[in-house]
Design a protein around this motif. Structure first.
Motif, PDB file in Angstrom:
ATOM      1  N   THR B 240       0.853  -1.190   0.000  1.00  0.00           N
ATOM      2  CA  THR B 240       0.000   0.000   0.000  1.00  0.00           C
ATOM      3  C   THR B 240       0.885   1.235   0.000  1.00  0.00           C
ATOM      4  O   THR B 240       1.994   1.227   0.548  1.00  0.00           O
ATOM      5  CB  THR B 240      -0.949   0.057   1.222  1.00  0.00           C
ATOM      6  OG1 THR B 240      -0.213   0.569   2.343  1.00  0.00           O
ATOM      7  CG2 THR B 240      -1.506  -1.303   1.566  1.00  0.00           C
ATOM      8  N   TYR B 255      -5.490 -10.887   3.550  1.00  0.00           N
ATOM      9  CA  TYR B 255      -6.117  -9.921   2.626  1.00  0.00           C
ATOM     10  C   TYR B 255      -7.367  -9.265   3.198  1.00  0.00           C
ATOM     11  O   TYR B 255      -7.683  -8.134   2.866  1.00  0.00           O
ATOM     12  CB  TYR B 255      -6.435 -10.599   1.285  1.00  0.00           C
ATOM     13  CG  TYR B 255      -7.610 -11.546   1.337  1.00  0.00           C
ATOM     14  CD1 TYR B 255      -7.477 -12.838   1.828  1.00  0.00           C
ATOM     15  CD2 TYR B 255      -8.876 -11.142   0.917  1.00  0.00           C
ATOM     16  CE1 TYR B 255      -8.545 -13.695   1.900  1.00  0.00           C
ATOM     17  CE2 TYR B 255      -9.956 -11.994   0.982  1.00  0.00           C
ATOM     18  CZ  TYR B 255      -9.793 -13.275   1.477  1.00  0.00           C
ATOM     19  OH  TYR B 255     -10.865 -14.119   1.547  1.00  0.00           O
ATOM     20  N   ARG B 256      -8.074  -9.979   4.088  1.00  0.00           N
ATOM     21  CA  ARG B 256      -9.303  -9.372   4.617  1.00  0.00           C
ATOM     22  C   ARG B 256      -9.026  -8.117   5.434  1.00  0.00           C
ATOM     23  O   ARG B 256      -9.879  -7.244   5.559  1.00  0.00           O
ATOM     24  CB  ARG B 256     -10.091 -10.378   5.454  1.00  0.00           C
ATOM     25  CG  ARG B 256     -10.835 -11.416   4.603  1.00  0.00           C
ATOM     26  CD  ARG B 256     -11.496 -12.456   5.492  1.00  0.00           C
ATOM     27  NE  ARG B 256     -11.779 -13.684   4.780  1.00  0.00           N
ATOM     28  CZ  ARG B 256     -13.000 -14.055   4.368  1.00  0.00           C
ATOM     29  NH1 ARG B 256     -14.036 -13.300   4.609  1.00  0.00           N
ATOM     30  NH2 ARG B 256     -13.173 -15.191   3.732  1.00  0.00           N
ATOM     31  N   THR B 259      -9.009  -5.426   2.627  1.00  0.00           N
ATOM     32  CA  THR B 259     -10.209  -5.075   1.868  1.00  0.00           C
ATOM     33  C   THR B 259     -11.361  -4.569   2.741  1.00  0.00           C
ATOM     34  O   THR B 259     -12.114  -3.698   2.303  1.00  0.00           O
ATOM     35  CB  THR B 259     -10.700  -6.283   1.046  1.00  0.00           C
ATOM     36  OG1 THR B 259     -10.889  -7.395   1.925  1.00  0.00           O
ATOM     37  CG2 THR B 259      -9.674  -6.666  -0.003  1.00  0.00           C
ATOM     38  N   GLU B 261     -14.453  -5.288   3.585  1.00  0.00           N
ATOM     39  CA  GLU B 261     -15.691  -5.045   2.843  1.00  0.00           C
ATOM     40  C   GLU B 261     -16.804  -4.572   3.765  1.00  0.00           C
ATOM     41  O   GLU B 261     -16.958  -5.073   4.866  1.00  0.00           O
ATOM     42  CB  GLU B 261     -16.146  -6.336   2.158  1.00  0.00           C
ATOM     43  CG  GLU B 261     -15.354  -6.664   0.918  1.00  0.00           C
ATOM     44  CD  GLU B 261     -15.996  -7.804   0.164  1.00  0.00           C
ATOM     45  OE1 GLU B 261     -16.294  -7.617  -1.018  1.00  0.00           O
ATOM     46  OE2 GLU B 261     -16.207  -8.857   0.763  1.00  0.00           O
ATOM     47  N   CYS B 272     -14.958  -1.218  -0.198  1.00  0.00           N
ATOM     48  CA  CYS B 272     -13.761  -1.587   0.535  1.00  0.00           C
ATOM     49  C   CYS B 272     -13.050  -0.347   1.036  1.00  0.00           C
ATOM     50  O   CYS B 272     -13.106   0.708   0.399  1.00  0.00           O
ATOM     51  CB  CYS B 272     -12.785  -2.343  -0.384  1.00  0.00           C
ATOM     52  SG  CYS B 272     -13.406  -3.947  -0.905  1.00  0.00           S
ATOM     53  N   HIS B 274      -9.298   0.833   3.483  1.00  0.00           N
ATOM     54  CA  HIS B 274      -8.162   0.413   4.287  1.00  0.00           C
ATOM     55  C   HIS B 274      -7.779   1.543   5.225  1.00  0.00           C
ATOM     56  O   HIS B 274      -8.449   1.762   6.226  1.00  0.00           O
ATOM     57  CB  HIS B 274      -7.013  -0.041   3.370  1.00  0.00           C
ATOM     58  CG  HIS B 274      -5.851  -0.599   4.104  1.00  0.00           C
ATOM     59  ND1 HIS B 274      -4.588  -0.096   3.963  1.00  0.00           N
ATOM     60  CD2 HIS B 274      -5.759  -1.600   5.009  1.00  0.00           C
ATOM     61  CE1 HIS B 274      -3.765  -0.779   4.758  1.00  0.00           C
ATOM     62  NE2 HIS B 274      -4.466  -1.703   5.396  1.00  0.00           N
ATOM     63  N   ILE B 387     -12.711 -11.422  -4.102  1.00  0.00           N
ATOM     64  CA  ILE B 387     -12.872  -9.971  -4.018  1.00  0.00           C
ATOM     65  C   ILE B 387     -12.223  -9.342  -5.235  1.00  0.00           C
ATOM     66  O   ILE B 387     -11.014  -9.436  -5.432  1.00  0.00           O
ATOM     67  CB  ILE B 387     -12.292  -9.414  -2.708  1.00  0.00           C
ATOM     68  CG1 ILE B 387     -13.010 -10.069  -1.530  1.00  0.00           C
ATOM     69  CG2 ILE B 387     -12.456  -7.894  -2.672  1.00  0.00           C
ATOM     70  CD1 ILE B 387     -12.666  -9.498  -0.195  1.00  0.00           C
ATOM     71  N   PRO B 389     -11.282  -6.310  -8.130  1.00  0.00           N
ATOM     72  CA  PRO B 389     -10.781  -4.941  -8.037  1.00  0.00           C
ATOM     73  C   PRO B 389     -11.856  -3.892  -8.237  1.00  0.00           C
ATOM     74  O   PRO B 389     -11.853  -2.863  -7.568  1.00  0.00           O
ATOM     75  CB  PRO B 389      -9.727  -4.842  -9.133  1.00  0.00           C
ATOM     76  CG  PRO B 389      -9.909  -6.027 -10.005  1.00  0.00           C
ATOM     77  CD  PRO B 389     -10.602  -7.075  -9.190  1.00  0.00           C
ATOM     78  N   GLN B 392     -13.354  -3.067  -5.172  1.00  0.00           N
ATOM     79  CA  GLN B 392     -12.468  -2.283  -4.318  1.00  0.00           C
ATOM     80  C   GLN B 392     -12.415  -0.829  -4.755  1.00  0.00           C
ATOM     81  O   GLN B 392     -12.150   0.056  -3.955  1.00  0.00           O
ATOM     82  CB  GLN B 392     -11.068  -2.907  -4.326  1.00  0.00           C
ATOM     83  CG  GLN B 392     -11.069  -4.335  -3.782  1.00  0.00           C
ATOM     84  CD  GLN B 392      -9.738  -5.023  -3.984  1.00  0.00           C
ATOM     85  OE1 GLN B 392      -8.733  -4.581  -3.455  1.00  0.00           O
ATOM     86  NE2 GLN B 392      -9.733  -6.079  -4.762  1.00  0.00           N
TER      87      GLN B 392
END
Ligand code: SF4
Ligand code: SF4
Ligand code: SF4
Lengths: 249, 446
Positions: B240, B255-256, B259, B261, B272, B274, B387, B389, B392
């Motif tokens: 990131t 990964y969760r 994301t 969600e 999503c 972060h 999930i 993109p 996202q």
């Protein structure tokens, strides 16, 4: 000869069949000498009010809300062609048809929201009259061109083979999956694709649908005895692309 | 400023899948400004339950026809992680080539068929046949190259046949001998080098059109793969990048935590977030994250087009895509050389060593993609999660809308100009909203 006015529409699908149409390369320009795209949402901003000669429909009929849009397309088009397994038979979308908890599995609590009401994935022909089909997941480009050629010349019947994929597979002299410790649905799968999957070393999954009058019980037996699949797998095997063709659908 | 604007674009054209843009401005104040996705849900995660591990990628590939190579690879990687499979060096290289093919293929489609008409002032690519015949033919030629490149490795580009759990089911080009397979790879290399003149012409075209790319900046968080082997595309960990340059690396298995969600009431898809309210996952995010790892020839293109990383203009995503397309050509040539130097081998796919749970990530043309599965001890799937993109990016597109609409109003743009600016913005993200794994529907404000 006037160009044939064609329009493309999509419903519940992955849009892979229309992507296949972009893979022709330069010969696509030649195709444009005979057909005139008048509506194709993915590629064009233009829309037409005129009568459409041929409407190509991709994707399954899986929401009652889509019925009206389908009826409108039917009313505007002289010929309707369902292309791709999703449109022809429900395709991969129909894999969930025998279950009832699929919405909860994906959306959890939100599944109760009214807009998620989804029905079984059905062929387009369940909502409107379909004149011709081009099966496959994805469609075969060469077959698409063959059908368009026939339509441009005003054919009233488009031929889709009724013999199994094994015929084409043998003709190519491909090593049978069953002789390579694998399994395959070729014996009940509708041919016309030239059997690319066994040639690439993977089983035929019958993405073009089943032949007329398939012997499903015999196929299941072959899957277990020759393919060495566990019973539960053999029983469910044909749900992947042909859930709506099964005797129990 | 007492202005009324009413934009309602139902089923935006020239994007994959279905999306709506709704903006209502009354007496100069914005009442509604939304990006909505009414795509019909397809329930893939429910469909893979009970299926054998050898079938799962073949099913989830059908989530999206245009990113089907990426879905296949993310799915295979997740399954291989769950089954304790480590693929060979050769498989790794061939998969990287396959991934580059998809990236090139999809970017050519996007830049030429979906974005160029806007910049050339045409409603679609078809009216360009008589006026810009050479451009259309070049586009089709390059698109065909992407298709042949991916097909040589994967068997097909739409739902590849040969990429299977543990490796490949046949040699490049379906060759029956390694010699023939090597010859096929050499031929591909020649074709790739042969496309350089077309790439140069595309570069000139984009250079001419660059002036039409709207000036608009909105710094955000950028998320994409970062890899030790190459520019993050096929493999790696989650990287990131914050607007202030801060970086973070997160394991794909977590990964969760990236994301996060969540469901928004007024809208459509799961969103999503972060570190910020939204993040971008796209070619622009990748170039911003991995600029230093670009092939020198791709860097030259970037410099020539006035692209400097980090770039905060989402409209520049199309330029970032072309930079990547050039990168993919040269990296594929490099991987072909590596495979040939070691000598192509006829390898059997690697078998499972356990049955459990695992996640996999790969970059699809539109951004980072995650798949995760769990298997029972006979190898049948008990859980799936994907999930995509575009999901996202939804919150980020909405964030761009919220900044762009007031700017357009302040600049006294007409309703028509605003509509085009918003459409072009959505198209710049190249949303692949047919990948409806996680979509909820919208309610229309009458
Ligand atoms: S038939 Fe297959 S390739 Fe075609 S739209 Fe349906 S899922 Fe995609
Ligand atoms: S591989 Fe499949 S299609 Fe080919 S002959 Fe054997 S069973 Fe038939
Ligand atoms: S071989 Fe079977 S799965 Fe493959 S394209 Fe033909 S019908 Fe479809």
């Amino acid at each position: 000869m006037a160009k044939v006015k064609c329009a493309w529409f999509d419903f519940t699908s992955c849009e892979g069949c229309q992507i296949e149409l972009t893979n022709f390369g330069e010969p696509f320009v030649e195709l444009l000498e005979h057909v005139e795209p008048v509506e194709f949402r993915e590629a064009m901003s233009e829309k037409t009010e005129e009568q459409i000669d041929v409407a190509f429909i991709e994707g399954s009929f899986s929401r009652e809300a889509d019925r009206r849009r389908l009826e409108q397309i039917r009313a505007r088009a002289s010929i309707v062609v369902a292309y791709g397994a999703c449109a022809v038979s429900g395709g991969v979308n129909a894999m969930k048809n025998h279950t009832s908890d699929y919405a909860e599995e994906v959306y959890g609590e939100d599944a109760k929201r009214p807009h998620l009401a989804s029905q079984k994935a059905l062929p387009i022909a369940e909502a409107i009259k379909v004149d011709f089909i081009i099966p496959g997941c994805p469609i075969d480009k060469a077959e698409f061109v063959r059908v368009v050629e026939q339509l441009v010349h005003g054919t009233t019947k488009v031929y889709v083979p009724s013999y199994p994929v094994c015929v084409e597979c043998k003709r190519r002299e491909t090593l049978c999956r069953y002789d390579d410790n694998d399994h395959c649905l070729g014996p009940i799968a509708r041919a016309g694709c030239d059997a690319p999957c066994p040639a690439d070393g993977i089983p035929c999954e019958a993405c073009r649908g089943m032949i007329d009058n398939p012997n499903e019980a015999a196929m299941e037996k072959v899957l277990v005895e020759n393919g060495k699949l566990p019973e539960r797998w053999a029983k469910d095997k044909t749900r992947m692309f042909t859930a709506n063709h099964r005797g129990d659908a | 400023m007492s202005k009324n604007v009413n934009i309602n674009v139902h089923h935006l054209t020239r994007v994959e899948g279905h999306g709506n843009i709704v903006v209502n401005v009354t007496d100069g104040s914005i009442e509604q400004c939304q990006w909505q996705v009414p795509e019909s849900p397809r329930f893939f995660e429910a469909m893979v339950r009970g299926r054998h591990y050898s079938e799962v990628a073949r099913i989830t590939s059908r989530i999206c026809g245009i990113c089907s190579v990426g879905h296949t690879l993310a799915s295979l990687k997740a399954t291989e992680c769950a089954l304790g499979i480590k693929v060979s060096k050769q498989t790794d290289r061939l998969r990287r080539i396959l991934k580059h093919a998809e990236n090139f293929d999809s970017h050519v489609l996007h830049v030429y068929f979906l974005v160029a008409p806007d910049l050339l002032g045409a409603p679609s690519v078809f009216p360009l046949v008589p006026t810009h015949g050479d451009v259309v033919k070049r586009a089709l030629r390059m698109k065909r190259l992407g298709h042949e490149w991916g097909s040589l490795i994967g068997g097909r580009t739409t739902h590849p046949t040969r990429a299977v759990v543990g490796g490949f089911s046949s040699l490049p080009g379906g060759a029956r001998t390694v010699r023939e397979g090597e010859a096929n790879l050499r031929e591909l290399k020649e074709k790739l080098l042969g496309c350089v003149p077309d790439a140069v012409e595309t570069f000139k075209l984009l250079g001419d059109l660059a002036a039409n790319i709207p000036a608009f900046d909105r710094p955000t968080e950028y998320i994409g793969l970062v890899d030790d082997v190459e520019y993050g595309l096929y493999d790696g960990q989650v990287g990131t990048l914050m607007p202030d340059g801060t970086r973070e690396i997160i394991d794909v298995q977590d990964y969760r935590s990236v994301t996060n969600e969540y469901v928004v009431d007024q809208s459509t898809a799961k969103y999503c977030k972060h570190n910020l309210d939204s993040y971008a996952a796209c070619a622009l995010a990748r170039v911003n994250l991995n600029y230093d790892m670009l092939h020198p020839e791709a860097k030259k293109i970037a410099e020539g087009l006035g692209f400097a990383a980090p770039c905060f203009n989402p409209y520049m995503n199309s330029v970032a895509q072309f930079i990547e397309a050039v990168h993919s050509v040269y990296m594929t040539v490099q991987f072909i050389d590596e495979v040939l130097a070691d000598g192509l081998k006829d390898e059997k796919p690697v078998e499972p060593t356990k049955f459990g749970k695992g996640a996999g990530a790969t970059e699809v043309p539109r951004g980072i993609l995650f798949h995760e599965y769990a298997y029972d001890d006979e190898g049948f799937c008990t859980m799936g999660n994907c999930i995509i993109p575009t999901g996202q990016n939804h919150a980020n597109i909405q964030g761009d809308f919220d900044k762009l609409v007031p700017e357009l109003l302040a600049a006294d743009k007409s309703e028509k100009e605003m509509e085009l600016a918003l459409e072009m913005l959505v198209r710049a993200y190249d949303p692949c909203i047919s990948c409806s794994t996680h979509y909820l529907d919208v309610t229309f404000k009458k």
